[in-house]
Design an enzyme around this catalytic site. Sequence first.
Site, PDB file in Angstrom:
ATOM      1  N   TYR A 159      36.443  28.191  52.706  1.00  0.00           N
ATOM      2  CA  TYR A 159      36.074  28.898  51.452  1.00  0.00           C
ATOM      3  C   TYR A 159      35.974  30.201  51.778  1.00  0.00           C
ATOM      4  CZ  TYR A 159      34.164  31.521  47.723  1.00  0.00           C
ATOM      5  OH  TYR A 159      33.908  32.616  47.127  1.00  0.00           O
ATOM      6  N   GLU A 246      24.835  35.336  48.749  1.00  0.00           N
ATOM      7  CA  GLU A 246      24.942  34.573  47.530  1.00  0.00           C
ATOM      8  C   GLU A 246      25.147  33.379  47.962  1.00  0.00           C
ATOM      9  OE1 GLU A 246      28.729  35.767  45.963  1.00  0.00           O
ATOM     10  OE2 GLU A 246      28.699  33.950  44.507  1.00  0.00           O
ATOM     11  N   GLU A 272      26.311  31.424  39.584  1.00  0.00           N
ATOM     12  CA  GLU A 272      27.928  31.461  39.242  1.00  0.00           C
ATOM     13  C   GLU A 272      28.037  30.134  38.315  1.00  0.00           C
ATOM     14  OE1 GLU A 272      30.153  32.244  42.680  1.00  0.00           O
ATOM     15  OE2 GLU A 272      30.557  30.520  42.776  1.00  0.00           O
ATOM     16  N   ARG A 293      24.025  35.838  38.827  1.00  0.00           N
ATOM     17  CA  ARG A 293      25.616  35.651  39.084  1.00  0.00           C
ATOM     18  C   ARG A 293      26.389  35.184  37.823  1.00  0.00           C
ATOM     19  NH1 ARG A 293      29.040  37.653  41.286  1.00  0.00           N
ATOM     20  NH2 ARG A 293      30.026  35.916  42.580  1.00  0.00           N
ATOM     21  N   GLU A 349      31.538  41.786  40.202  1.00  0.00           N
ATOM     22  CA  GLU A 349      32.783  41.288  41.125  1.00  0.00           C
ATOM     23  C   GLU A 349      34.207  41.601  40.351  1.00  0.00           C
ATOM     24  OE1 GLU A 349      32.334  37.050  41.466  1.00  0.00           O
ATOM     25  OE2 GLU A 349      33.599  36.923  43.496  1.00  0.00           O
ATOM     26  N   TRP A 412      31.447  22.553  49.001  1.00  0.00           N
ATOM     27  CA  TRP A 412      32.732  23.468  49.355  1.00  0.00           C
ATOM     28  C   TRP A 412      32.264  24.920  49.479  1.00  0.00           C
ATOM     29  CZ3 TRP A 412      35.680  26.631  46.062  1.00  0.00           C
ATOM     30  CH2 TRP A 412      36.861  27.254  46.480  1.00  0.00           C
TER      31      TRP A 412
HETATM   32  O1  KDG Z   1      36.126  28.491  40.755  1.00  0.00           O
HETATM   33  C1  KDG Z   1      35.292  28.572  41.635  1.00  0.00           C
HETATM   34  C2  KDG Z   1      35.444  30.078  42.170  1.00  0.00           C
HETATM   35  O2  KDG Z   1      34.926  30.788  40.851  1.00  0.00           O
HETATM   36  C3  KDG Z   1      34.160  30.372  43.155  1.00  0.00           C
HETATM   37  O3  KDG Z   1      34.479  29.831  44.344  1.00  0.00           O
HETATM   38  C4  KDG Z   1      34.254  31.812  43.186  1.00  0.00           C
HETATM   39  O4  KDG Z   1      32.271  31.706  44.550  1.00  0.00           O
HETATM   40  C5  KDG Z   1      33.092  32.267  43.889  1.00  0.00           C
HETATM   41  C6  KDG Z   1      32.756  33.903  43.931  1.00  0.00           C
HETATM   42  O5  KDG Z   1      31.592  34.417  44.477  1.00  0.00           O
HETATM   43  O6  KDG Z   1      33.754  34.543  43.297  1.00  0.00           O
HETATM   44 MG    MG Z   2      30.370  32.796  44.711  1.00  0.00          MG
END
Ligand code: KDG
Ligand code: MG
Length: 412
Positions: A159, A246, A272, A293, A349, A412
């Site tokens: 990732y 995060e 998030e 977030r 962000e 993930w």
């Molecule tokens: O759709 C998944 C993303 O929004 C995510 O993986 C993005 O973790 C993320 C981030 O911090 O921008």
């Molecule tokens: Mg993130």
Amino acid sequence: MHLVKADVVVTSPDRNFVTLRLETDEGIVGLGDGTLNGRELAVVAYLQEHVVPLLIGRDAARIEDTWQFLYRSAYWRRGPVTMAAIAAVDTALWDIKGKAAEMPVYQLLGGASRNGLLAYGHASGKELPELFDSIREHQAQGYKAIRVQTGVPGLKSIYGIASNATYEANEGVRYDHEPAQRGDLPNEEDWDTRSYLRHVPTVFEAVRNEFGPELPLLHDAHHRLTPIQAAKLGKSLEPYDLFWLEDVTPAENQEALRLVRQHTTTPLAIGEIFNTVWDYQLIIREQLIDYVRSAVTHTGGITHLKKVLDYASQYQIKSGMHGPTDISPVGLAAQMHLGLAIHNFGIQEYMQHGERTDQVFEQSFTWQDGLLHPGDKPGLGVDLNLEEAAKYPYQRAYLPFNRLADGTVHDW
Ligand code: KDG
Ligand code: MG
């Protein structure tokens, strides 16, 4: 002023976006983002089948009442699909209210609390030299704060590392680092926690040695650790003075953060994938995080996210609104207006959309000296070019997933 038309527009210029377009009897158009990366059509169906029929004829001025009606009258509450659909309606109503008042939305929220929004970008590289180049590129673009993600020895893909090289080379467009990869099946990636925990502190040591102590650095653990592993990571990163760490633990278990907090002073950001203020109840009250977030798009719109952030402000917790490219330009604009107005803004962000996306969504925000500003056009300041949007039909796309060496599915 009443709503007379509600269209759900799906377009896929560089990736899929779901936009709700509301129109009033006075001809005012409002836009709202309902994009849920990799599950876009679920929100489309929720809007088209269940929400749009309730909107026609409603008073466009009654934002709070419409929010409460959509949330409570469904009986079934919360969840990403529901809250993205409500967010799309709420955001479009704020856009309409701003246009009707001939004011940018941030003025309706109390006016500007600052001149602009500090933003962070995503630097990444499989190895250190690429990572350093990427950090320098971001600095050259004006970024004053930078998220750092790297490869991990032994892992093929991970990732946060751009996997767009092939796409770019083949199609000549900039894709992004957060792909919901277009295709019929999700990409399988691999994961090894011990290797990650050993490697990441060495990367931050190298970055600090190269770029010095001043540059604010962020890192996303993306929900992959257990509480004790997260505590260990936070502790081992303390010498490198992160702006935030995060999503150290999976978001479902909020109590996990108690244990992390007991062991580290590295600031924590989470949320998030949260959808409501109730997801934050414990972690805000117990001051287990430093940054919220959530995105406007996934948290019921401006109306509800403002309530979350007002609650957070009592505990000196700040905003860190989610802004990867799967938040559409409409969603991004909404959070710029909110971020400009609230007192407890922390950081935004900002990943930058591709050129095609910028043609579909005509935007009026500015990005200068590392600061974002939503601009002063009435409403959100974003127009949807329907002709451009129609050129890019929906394409099925999935987020990747991880498997451990023994085949077990992992976060993930
Ligand atoms: O759709 C998944 C993303 O929004 C995510 O993986 C993005 O973790 C993320 C981030 O911090 O921008
Ligand atoms: Mg993130």
